[in-house]
Design a protein around this motif. Sequence first.
Motif, PDB file in Angstrom:
ATOM      1  N   ASP A  47       0.838  -1.213   0.000  1.00  0.00           N
ATOM      2  CA  ASP A  47       0.000   0.000   0.000  1.00  0.00           C
ATOM      3  C   ASP A  47       0.868   1.256   0.000  1.00  0.00           C
ATOM      4  N   GLU A  78      -8.737   0.986   4.660  1.00  0.00           N
ATOM      5  CA  GLU A  78      -9.780  -0.038   4.537  1.00  0.00           C
ATOM      6  C   GLU A  78     -10.513   0.031   3.183  1.00  0.00           C
ATOM      7  N   LYS A  81     -10.137  -2.504   0.356  1.00  0.00           N
ATOM      8  CA  LYS A  81     -10.747  -3.849   0.319  1.00  0.00           C
ATOM      9  C   LYS A  81     -12.037  -3.749  -0.492  1.00  0.00           C
ATOM     10  N   GLY A 110      -3.247  -5.706   7.518  1.00  0.00           N
ATOM     11  CA  GLY A 110      -4.354  -6.624   7.271  1.00  0.00           C
ATOM     12  C   GLY A 110      -5.145  -6.304   6.017  1.00  0.00           C
ATOM     13  N   ASP A 114      -5.617  -9.014   3.185  1.00  0.00           N
ATOM     14  CA  ASP A 114      -6.951  -9.524   2.825  1.00  0.00           C
ATOM     15  C   ASP A 114      -7.227  -9.396   1.327  1.00  0.00           C
ATOM     16  N   THR A 134       3.259  -6.404   8.020  1.00  0.00           N
ATOM     17  CA  THR A 134       4.064  -5.320   8.581  1.00  0.00           C
ATOM     18  C   THR A 134       3.365  -4.568   9.702  1.00  0.00           C
ATOM     19  N   SER A 135       2.103  -4.886   9.991  1.00  0.00           N
ATOM     20  CA  SER A 135       1.441  -4.243  11.139  1.00  0.00           C
ATOM     21  C   SER A 135       1.344  -5.268  12.263  1.00  0.00           C
ATOM     22  N   LYS A 147      -8.059 -16.546   6.089  1.00  0.00           N
ATOM     23  CA  LYS A 147      -9.230 -15.792   5.633  1.00  0.00           C
ATOM     24  C   LYS A 147      -8.781 -14.594   4.809  1.00  0.00           C
ATOM     25  N   LYS A 156     -18.478  -5.361   5.975  1.00  0.00           N
ATOM     26  CA  LYS A 156     -17.085  -5.833   6.036  1.00  0.00           C
ATOM     27  C   LYS A 156     -16.979  -7.304   5.663  1.00  0.00           C
ATOM     28  N   THR A 174       9.899  -4.153  11.176  1.00  0.00           N
ATOM     29  CA  THR A 174       9.009  -3.248  10.438  1.00  0.00           C
ATOM     30  C   THR A 174       8.040  -2.526  11.384  1.00  0.00           C
ATOM     31  N   THR A 177       8.213   1.376  12.405  1.00  0.00           N
ATOM     32  CA  THR A 177       7.638   2.519  11.678  1.00  0.00           C
ATOM     33  C   THR A 177       6.110   2.551  11.755  1.00  0.00           C
TER      34      THR A 177
HETATM   35  N1  LIG Z   1      -8.038 -12.160   7.480  1.00  0.00           N
HETATM   36  C1  LIG Z   1      -8.204 -12.164   8.782  1.00  0.00           C
HETATM   37  O1  LIG Z   1      -8.274 -13.229   9.430  1.00  0.00           O
HETATM   38  C2  LIG Z   1      -8.298 -10.858   9.503  1.00  0.00           C
HETATM   39  C3  LIG Z   1      -8.236 -10.823  10.914  1.00  0.00           C
HETATM   40  C4  LIG Z   1      -8.261  -9.582  11.536  1.00  0.00           C
HETATM   41  C5  LIG Z   1      -8.367  -8.424  10.785  1.00  0.00           C
HETATM   42  N2  LIG Z   1      -8.442  -8.504   9.431  1.00  0.00           N
HETATM   43  C6  LIG Z   1      -8.524  -7.298   8.613  1.00  0.00           C
HETATM   44  O2  LIG Z   1      -7.312  -6.570   8.782  1.00  0.00           O
HETATM   45  C7  LIG Z   1      -7.576  -5.194   8.507  1.00  0.00           C
HETATM   46  C8  LIG Z   1      -6.908  -4.375   9.586  1.00  0.00           C
HETATM   47  O3  LIG Z   1      -5.523  -4.638   9.538  1.00  0.00           O
HETATM   48  P1  LIG Z   1      -4.471  -3.530  10.011  1.00  0.00           P
HETATM   49  O4  LIG Z   1      -4.848  -3.069  11.352  1.00  0.00           O
HETATM   50  O5  LIG Z   1      -3.135  -4.063   9.756  1.00  0.00           O
HETATM   51  O6  LIG Z   1      -4.824  -2.303   9.032  1.00  0.00           O
HETATM   52  P2  LIG Z   1      -4.076  -1.714   7.729  1.00  0.00           P
HETATM   53  O7  LIG Z   1      -3.674  -2.759   6.805  1.00  0.00           O
HETATM   54  O8  LIG Z   1      -4.965  -0.632   7.244  1.00  0.00           O
HETATM   55  O9  LIG Z   1      -2.760  -1.085   8.341  1.00  0.00           O
HETATM   56  C9  LIG Z   1      -2.867  -0.022   9.245  1.00  0.00           C
HETATM   57  C10 LIG Z   1      -2.120   1.219   8.752  1.00  0.00           C
HETATM   58  O10 LIG Z   1      -0.760   1.053   9.061  1.00  0.00           O
HETATM   59  C11 LIG Z   1       0.029   1.208   7.885  1.00  0.00           C
HETATM   60  N3  LIG Z   1       1.165   0.343   8.055  1.00  0.00           N
HETATM   61  C12 LIG Z   1       1.163  -1.018   8.100  1.00  0.00           C
HETATM   62  N4  LIG Z   1       2.370  -1.470   8.402  1.00  0.00           N
HETATM   63  C13 LIG Z   1       3.172  -0.395   8.556  1.00  0.00           C
HETATM   64  C14 LIG Z   1       4.531  -0.203   8.903  1.00  0.00           C
HETATM   65  N5  LIG Z   1       5.314  -1.228   9.215  1.00  0.00           N
HETATM   66  N6  LIG Z   1       5.020   1.046   8.938  1.00  0.00           N
HETATM   67  C15 LIG Z   1       4.213   2.108   8.673  1.00  0.00           C
HETATM   68  N7  LIG Z   1       2.912   2.002   8.381  1.00  0.00           N
HETATM   69  C16 LIG Z   1       2.400   0.765   8.319  1.00  0.00           C
HETATM   70  C17 LIG Z   1      -0.900   0.900   6.753  1.00  0.00           C
HETATM   71  O11 LIG Z   1      -0.484   1.522   5.568  1.00  0.00           O
HETATM   72  C18 LIG Z   1      -2.214   1.460   7.266  1.00  0.00           C
HETATM   73  O12 LIG Z   1      -2.251   2.846   7.045  1.00  0.00           O
HETATM   74  C19 LIG Z   1      -9.085  -5.039   8.462  1.00  0.00           C
HETATM   75  O13 LIG Z   1      -9.502  -4.881   7.140  1.00  0.00           O
HETATM   76  C20 LIG Z   1      -9.605  -6.351   9.031  1.00  0.00           C
HETATM   77  O14 LIG Z   1     -10.848  -6.712   8.497  1.00  0.00           O
HETATM   78  C21 LIG Z   1      -8.395  -9.698   8.772  1.00  0.00           C
END
Ligand SMILES: NC(=O)c1ccc[n+]([C@@H]2O[C@H](COP(=O)([O-])OP(=O)(O)OC[C@H]3O[C@@H](n4cnc5c(N)ncnc54)[C@H](O)[C@@H]3O)[C@@H](O)[C@H]2O)c1
Length: 380
Positions: A47, A78, A81, A110, A114, A134-135, A147, A156, A174, A177
Motif C-alpha cells: 500500500d 480499509e 478492500k 491486514g 486480505d 508489517t502491522s 481468511k 465488512k 518493520t 515505523t
Molecule cells: N483475514 C483475517 O483473518 C483478519 C483478521 C483480523 C483483521 N483482518 C482485517 O485486517 C484489517 C486491519 O488490519 P491492520 O490493522 O493491519 O490495518 P491496515 O492494513 O490498514 O494497516 C494499518 C495502517 O498502518 C500502515 N502500516 C502497516 N504497516 C506499517 C509499517 N510497518 N510502517 C508504517 N505504516 C504501516 C498501513 O499503511 C495502514 O495505514 C481489516 O480490514 C480487518 O478486516 C483480517
Amino acid sequence: MASEMPPVTVRFARAGAYEVRFGPLGSVPSHAADVGLEARNALVVTDSNVGPLYLTTVRDALASAGWRVHAAQVPAGEASKSAEVLADLYDAARSAGLERRDAVFSLGGGVVGDVAGFLAATWLRGVPLVHLPTSLMAQCDSSIGGKCGINHAGAKNRVGSVWPPRLVLADIATLDTLPRPELAGGMSEVVKHAILEGPAAVGDLLASWDSVVSRDRASVGRVVRRAAAFKAGVVTEDEMEAGRRAHLNLGHTFAHAIEAAGALAAHTHGQAVALGLRAALHLSASLAVRRPLAPDVTLPAPFDRPDALAARLDTGPPLDAPAHALEQALAWDKKRSEGALRFVVLDGAGRPRLADAVPAPMIAAAWRRARACAANQGAV
Ligand SMILES: NC(=O)c1ccc[n+]([C@@H]2O[C@H](COP(=O)([O-])OP(=O)(O)OC[C@H]3O[C@@H](n4cnc5c(N)ncnc54)[C@H](O)[C@@H]3O)[C@@H](O)[C@H]2O)c1
C-alpha cells in the motif's frame, strides 16, 4: 533476538501446513525457496504507506534470487478492500503474466493481506500466496488462518474465501515505523489473545507491557510470537470455525455494535475492540455473580487481572452513541446470526464459552461499563 525466534506452524486439514516465520524482509527469497516456491514471476502487492518504506528491500531481494518482480501499490486504508481495487489487481496480474506456479506476495497490514490474499485465491482459481505482514494486527492475527476478502456495500468482509498462504514471514523490525494508533489497535488483539490463552499469558503481558509499548524489539517479538502461536493453535484446531475459532470473537459483538451505531468515526476498530473487551469481561463477571455489576466496580477474581490488562488499552473518546442505538445494533447482530444473540464470555482467563440467553439487565450493565471506562484515552 526476535529475528531468530522459532517458527509457528499452522496446520490445515485440506491444504497441509504452513509456517509463520520470523526474520528480515530481505531473507524472503530463501524462505520462499525453502517452502518449495521456484523463482518465477512475483506480484508484490503493497500500500501507499508501506510501499515507500519496504518495497525496495523486498523487490531487490527477490530480484537478486532470480524472481521477475512486478509490484502493485493500492491506497492505504480499509477502502482498498473493494471490488474496484481488486479489479485493478487482476489487471496487474494480467500485465505481469501471472501463471499458476507464480506467486503473490502481500506486503503490508491486514488490508493488503486480505485483498492480496483474495487476489491469490481467485486468480486462475488460485496461485501461491506469501504474506509479509508489517502491522502488529497482521503479524499476530490477520495473516494467520487463511481468511481473505473484500468489503461490499458497506459490509465488512462480505465477499471472501479461505486461502492459506504457503508462508508467512514476519519482520518484527518493520513495527518500528508503525504509527502509534495502529500499534494500539494491534495491542487490542494481543490482549484478547492473552486473555483467551490463560492467566500465565495475562500475567506475562502485564509484566512486559511497558517494554512492548515502548517498542523494545525483543519484547515485541516475544509478544507477537506468542499471540501468533495462540491464533495458529486455534485455527489449526478449528479450521472451519465450528467451535473454538468463534472464541476469537471475544469483545467483538460489543465492538461491532459500537461501530454499527455510528461511532465508527469516533473510535478506531482497535478502540472499539478495547471497549468491547471491557464490556465482555464485565458481562462475564456479572454472569458469574448472577447480578448486573455496577459500572465502576473492580471486577472480582478471576476477572480482575484480565480487566486490569484490558484497562491498559486505548479506548478512545467517550462512548457517546445513545443506548438505544447500541441495543439496536446488537439486535441487528442477533438477526444476522439467526435469532440468537450470542456473546463470548469467560469463566476466567483461558476459559471462554459461548453464552446466549444473557439477561438484558446484564447487557445494559456491560454497556454502562463501556461508557464508564471510555475516558481511558491514550492508555497504550
Ligand atoms: N483475514 C483475517 O483473518 C483478519 C483478521 C483480523 C483483521 N483482518 C482485517 O485486517 C484489517 C486491519 O488490519 P491492520 O490493522 O493491519 O490495518 P491496515 O492494513 O490498514 O494497516 C494499518 C495502517 O498502518 C500502515 N502500516 C502497516 N504497516 C506499517 C509499517 N510497518 N510502517 C508504517 N505504516 C504501516 C498501513 O499503511 C495502514 O495505514 C481489516 O480490514 C480487518 O478486516 C483480517
